[in-house]
Design a protein around this motif. Sequence first.
Motif, PDB file in Angstrom:
ATOM      1  N   ARG A   1      -4.588  -2.993   5.311  1.00  0.00           N
ATOM      2  CA  ARG A   1      -4.322  -4.359   5.784  1.00  0.00           C
ATOM      3  C   ARG A   1      -5.593  -5.205   5.721  1.00  0.00           C
ATOM      4  N   ARG A   2      -6.719  -4.629   6.148  1.00  0.00           N
ATOM      5  CA  ARG A   2      -7.981  -5.370   6.086  1.00  0.00           C
ATOM      6  C   ARG A   2      -8.353  -5.701   4.647  1.00  0.00           C
ATOM      7  N   LEU A   3      -7.897  -4.883   3.718  1.00  0.00           N
ATOM      8  CA  LEU A   3      -8.196  -5.102   2.305  1.00  0.00           C
ATOM      9  C   LEU A   3      -7.288  -6.149   1.672  1.00  0.00           C
ATOM     10  N   GLY A   4      -6.239  -6.566   2.394  1.00  0.00           N
ATOM     11  CA  GLY A   4      -5.350  -7.602   1.877  1.00  0.00           C
ATOM     12  C   GLY A   4      -3.927  -7.164   1.640  1.00  0.00           C
ATOM     13  N   TYR A   5      -3.625  -5.884   1.909  1.00  0.00           N
ATOM     14  CA  TYR A   5      -2.272  -5.384   1.697  1.00  0.00           C
ATOM     15  C   TYR A   5      -1.391  -5.725   2.891  1.00  0.00           C
ATOM     16  N   ARG A   6      -0.098  -5.849   2.634  1.00  0.00           N
ATOM     17  CA  ARG A   6       0.798  -6.405   3.646  1.00  0.00           C
ATOM     18  C   ARG A   6       1.992  -5.529   3.997  1.00  0.00           C
ATOM     19  N   GLY A   7       2.058  -4.312   3.432  1.00  0.00           N
ATOM     20  CA  GLY A   7       3.148  -3.413   3.766  1.00  0.00           C
ATOM     21  C   GLY A   7       2.885  -2.041   3.184  1.00  0.00           C
ATOM     22  N   LEU A   8       3.696  -1.053   3.587  1.00  0.00           N
ATOM     23  CA  LEU A   8       3.529   0.324   3.157  1.00  0.00           C
ATOM     24  C   LEU A   8       4.765   0.815   2.423  1.00  0.00           C
ATOM     25  N   VAL A   9       4.557   1.467   1.287  1.00  0.00           N
ATOM     26  CA  VAL A   9       5.608   2.232   0.634  1.00  0.00           C
ATOM     27  C   VAL A   9       5.548   3.631   1.236  1.00  0.00           C
ATOM     28  N   ALA A  10       6.587   4.002   1.987  1.00  0.00           N
ATOM     29  CA  ALA A  10       6.579   5.229   2.770  1.00  0.00           C
ATOM     30  C   ALA A  10       7.470   6.290   2.140  1.00  0.00           C
ATOM     31  N   ILE A  11       7.137   7.562   2.411  1.00  0.00           N
ATOM     32  CA  ILE A  11       7.933   8.662   1.874  1.00  0.00           C
ATOM     33  C   ILE A  11       8.647   9.444   2.974  1.00  0.00           C
ATOM     34  N   HIS A  12       8.496   9.037   4.229  1.00  0.00           N
ATOM     35  CA  HIS A  12       9.179   9.742   5.318  1.00  0.00           C
ATOM     36  C   HIS A  12       9.566   8.744   6.402  1.00  0.00           C
ATOM     37  N   PRO A  13      10.754   8.893   6.985  1.00  0.00           N
ATOM     38  CA  PRO A  13      11.206   7.938   8.014  1.00  0.00           C
ATOM     39  C   PRO A  13      10.256   7.813   9.204  1.00  0.00           C
ATOM     40  N   SER A  14       9.530   8.898   9.527  1.00  0.00           N
ATOM     41  CA  SER A  14       8.621   8.852  10.672  1.00  0.00           C
ATOM     42  C   SER A  14       7.439   7.915  10.443  1.00  0.00           C
ATOM     43  N   HIS A  15       7.202   7.519   9.208  1.00  0.00           N
ATOM     44  CA  HIS A  15       6.085   6.632   8.891  1.00  0.00           C
ATOM     45  C   HIS A  15       6.438   5.156   9.057  1.00  0.00           C
ATOM     46  N   VAL A  16       7.725   4.866   9.164  1.00  0.00           N
ATOM     47  CA  VAL A  16       8.171   3.470   9.162  1.00  0.00           C
ATOM     48  C   VAL A  16       7.703   2.721  10.401  1.00  0.00           C
ATOM     49  N   ALA A  17       7.830   3.330  11.569  1.00  0.00           N
ATOM     50  CA  ALA A  17       7.466   2.632  12.809  1.00  0.00           C
ATOM     51  C   ALA A  17       5.990   2.256  12.820  1.00  0.00           C
ATOM     52  N   VAL A  18       5.138   3.163  12.344  1.00  0.00           N
ATOM     53  CA  VAL A  18       3.700   2.864  12.292  1.00  0.00           C
ATOM     54  C   VAL A  18       3.439   1.694  11.345  1.00  0.00           C
ATOM     55  N   ALA A  19       4.063   1.737  10.162  1.00  0.00           N
ATOM     56  CA  ALA A  19       3.861   0.657   9.190  1.00  0.00           C
ATOM     57  C   ALA A  19       4.350  -0.673   9.738  1.00  0.00           C
ATOM     58  N   ASN A  20       5.518  -0.670  10.359  1.00  0.00           N
ATOM     59  CA  ASN A  20       6.063  -1.917  10.902  1.00  0.00           C
ATOM     60  C   ASN A  20       5.150  -2.507  11.970  1.00  0.00           C
ATOM     61  N   GLU A  21       4.538  -1.631  12.769  1.00  0.00           N
ATOM     62  CA  GLU A  21       3.633  -2.117  13.814  1.00  0.00           C
ATOM     63  C   GLU A  21       2.342  -2.672  13.220  1.00  0.00           C
ATOM     64  N   VAL A  22       1.732  -1.902  12.307  1.00  0.00           N
ATOM     65  CA  VAL A  22       0.432  -2.305  11.765  1.00  0.00           C
ATOM     66  C   VAL A  22       0.547  -3.566  10.917  1.00  0.00           C
TER      67      VAL A  22
ATOM     68  N   ALA B   1       0.843  -1.190   0.000  1.00  0.00           N
ATOM     69  CA  ALA B   1       0.000   0.000   0.000  1.00  0.00           C
ATOM     70  C   ALA B   1       0.884   1.248   0.000  1.00  0.00           C
ATOM     71  N   GLY B   2       0.284   2.364  -0.278  1.00  0.00           N
ATOM     72  CA  GLY B   2       1.015   3.633  -0.224  1.00  0.00           C
ATOM     73  C   GLY B   2       0.539   4.540  -1.327  1.00  0.00           C
ATOM     74  N   VAL B   3       0.957   5.780  -1.288  1.00  0.00           N
ATOM     75  CA  VAL B   3       1.758   6.376  -0.233  1.00  0.00           C
ATOM     76  C   VAL B   3       0.858   7.249   0.640  1.00  0.00           C
ATOM     77  N   TRP B   4       1.381   7.635   1.828  1.00  0.00           N
ATOM     78  CA  TRP B   4       0.674   8.547   2.712  1.00  0.00           C
ATOM     79  C   TRP B   4       1.435   9.868   2.708  1.00  0.00           C
ATOM     80  N   GLN B   5       0.812  10.933   2.217  1.00  0.00           N
ATOM     81  CA  GLN B   5       1.526  12.179   1.955  1.00  0.00           C
ATOM     82  C   GLN B   5       1.449  13.211   3.078  1.00  0.00           C
ATOM     83  N   ASP B   6       0.535  13.021   4.034  1.00  0.00           N
ATOM     84  CA  ASP B   6       0.397  13.966   5.146  1.00  0.00           C
ATOM     85  C   ASP B   6       1.456  13.621   6.189  1.00  0.00           C
ATOM     86  N   LEU B   7       2.607  14.277   6.096  1.00  0.00           N
ATOM     87  CA  LEU B   7       3.782  13.862   6.853  1.00  0.00           C
ATOM     88  C   LEU B   7       3.557  13.837   8.357  1.00  0.00           C
TER      89      LEU B   7
END
Length: 299
Positions: free
Chosen positions: A220-241, A200-206
């Motif tokens: 994730r509920r739709l079947g996606y399994r990871g996030l293509v992120a554009i900012h380092p601060s988004h990584v921790a949320v993606a890794n958790e979810v 999934a991705g991207v999320w632009q609201d930094l």
Amino acid sequence: MTMKPYRSMLFVPGHKGAWADKGVNSGTDALILDLEDSVPPVEKVAARDVVAETIDRLTGQGVRPDLWVRVNPEETGLMNGDLEAVVRPGLAGLFLAKIYNETDVVRLDAVLSHIERLRGLDDGHVKLLACFETAEAMGSCEKIVAASGRMVSALGATGPNADAGRSLGIEFTLEGLETLYMRSRVNLALRQIGLIHPMAGVWQDLANLDGLRTFCEDSRRLGYRGLVAIHPSHVAVANEVYGPDPEEVATARRLIAVYNEAEAAGSSAVDFEGQHIDIAHVKTAQALVDLAEAIEAGS
């Protein structure tokens, strides 16, 4: 060809080599060194050498994230030069911008095979991830993902006010109903040929991490399994979810153990903590355990 279970893939401007180290420190599962939109036109050619040096340096350091590159589209006249520079040991794959149809993928596959042989790499060493940014590409997504054995994942219909939104003429909302059909179609296109890790991705609201979490949970509920992120601060949320919940993994292991004991006693269905389960539930539980172990092994 299978894809590692990336919970996150982080874009890094290719011409800023030092930023790759910040990406490594973010905890992302993969870096996408970008030669396309984040690089000014006057620096695109020079950025190739920076990306090549970054791949060599990080590979030599044995960093954890896999290294991907987003090359410029063929229509720019820059793709072949990009490929000659970055296809090398340490490159995991290519993030493909502005792919229009399956012919684009077939031609690219042939070029990659030629370069791989010149560089002494195994045929198929470089994997592909398709990003659907045009109506034409999204309308052919099933053919595109099936056009090469190198393809491991895809994403599409993402990014407010960018290429996809302009091509489809849609207005993006947090709820995502306007892209639900296309996101579901991309997921199905991958899974029907055995590719089980759509991104999934991207999320632009930094700064809006709560919105990011909602976006990731919905995907994730739709079947996606990871996030293509554009900012380092988004990584921790993606890794958790997108990472398996430890309690759910523990439950899955108990379920498997209870079923195996029942099967050994001659039963193929059993009561597990108040729920009726059979082999189908065991397969789902085993997939969750396998995912958790794969992520742990890559840590």
